[in-house]
Motif scaffolding. Structure first.
Motif, short mmCIF file in Angstrom:
data_model
loop_
_atom_site.label_atom_id
_atom_site.label_comp_id
_atom_site.label_asym_id
_atom_site.label_seq_id
_atom_site.Cartn_x
_atom_site.Cartn_y
_atom_site.Cartn_z
N GLU A 36 16.58 17.24 -9.57
CA GLU A 36 15.58 16.79 -8.60
C GLU A 36 16.22 15.88 -7.54
O GLU A 36 15.96 16.03 -6.35
CB GLU A 36 14.45 16.04 -9.32
CG GLU A 36 13.31 15.66 -8.40
CD GLU A 36 12.18 15.01 -9.18
OE1 GLU A 36 11.63 14.02 -8.67
OE2 GLU A 36 11.85 15.49 -10.28
N SER A 37 17.08 14.97 -7.99
CA SER A 37 17.77 14.08 -7.05
C SER A 37 18.68 14.87 -6.12
O SER A 37 18.77 14.59 -4.93
CB SER A 37 18.59 13.03 -7.79
OG SER A 37 17.78 12.23 -8.59
N LEU A 38 19.34 15.86 -6.69
CA LEU A 38 20.24 16.69 -5.89
C LEU A 38 19.46 17.45 -4.83
O LEU A 38 19.86 17.51 -3.67
CB LEU A 38 21.01 17.65 -6.79
CG LEU A 38 21.95 18.63 -6.08
CD1 LEU A 38 23.05 17.87 -5.32
CD2 LEU A 38 22.57 19.58 -7.09
N THR B 279 18.17 18.36 0.77
CA THR B 279 17.14 18.65 1.77
C THR B 279 16.86 17.42 2.63
O THR B 279 15.97 17.45 3.48
CB THR B 279 15.85 19.13 1.11
OG1 THR B 279 15.41 18.16 0.17
CG2 THR B 279 16.07 20.47 0.43
N ARG B 280 17.61 16.35 2.39
CA ARG B 280 17.53 15.10 3.16
C ARG B 280 16.12 14.51 3.15
O ARG B 280 15.59 14.10 4.17
CB ARG B 280 18.02 15.29 4.58
CG ARG B 280 19.46 15.75 4.61
CD ARG B 280 19.91 16.03 5.98
NE ARG B 280 21.23 16.67 5.89
CZ ARG B 280 22.18 16.51 6.77
NH1 ARG B 280 21.98 15.76 7.82
NH2 ARG B 280 23.33 17.10 6.63
#
Length: 107
Positions: A98-100, A105-106
């Motif tokens: 999720e963090s990635l 996607t900035r």
């Protein structure tokens, strides 16, 4: 190089810009400078061999964990292919998907 050694190496860089610490320079001895530096130190018996490629891998891994720019890191390490980074990937911590996704996607 990581603190506190970065200060020492920066001083060497400024005072003697032509010096080579980890590269081969033919001098009065027949070993690479790293080998010569290690001759007079006491290491614990269980310490693995200190080799330039192992020290570079440890250095690279620490900077990759801090998300240093890959091209800049490759330039500073003196590597010319991504093969070196491929060997280190198994030693990097897992990334939360999720963090990635948010990072890519900035968001």
């Amino acid at each position: 190089m990581s603190p506190p050694h970065d200060v020492t190496l920066d001083r060497i860089r400024v005072e003697d810009p032509g010096s080579s610490i980890l590269g081969f320079v033919a001098k009065g001895w027949d070993r690479a400078p790293l080998g010569h530096l290690l001759e007079d130190i006491d290491l614990p018996p269980d310490c693995p061999d200190l080799k330039a490629h192992r020290l570079r891998a440890t250095w690279l891994l620490q900077h990759l964990k801090r998300r240093v720019h890959l091209n800049g890191l490759a330039q500073m390490a003196g590597v010319t292919s991504w093969k070196t980074f491929g060997h280190l990937m198994t030693y990097l911590p897992p990334i939360n998907e999720e963090s990635l996704f948010e990072e890519l996607t900035r968001r």
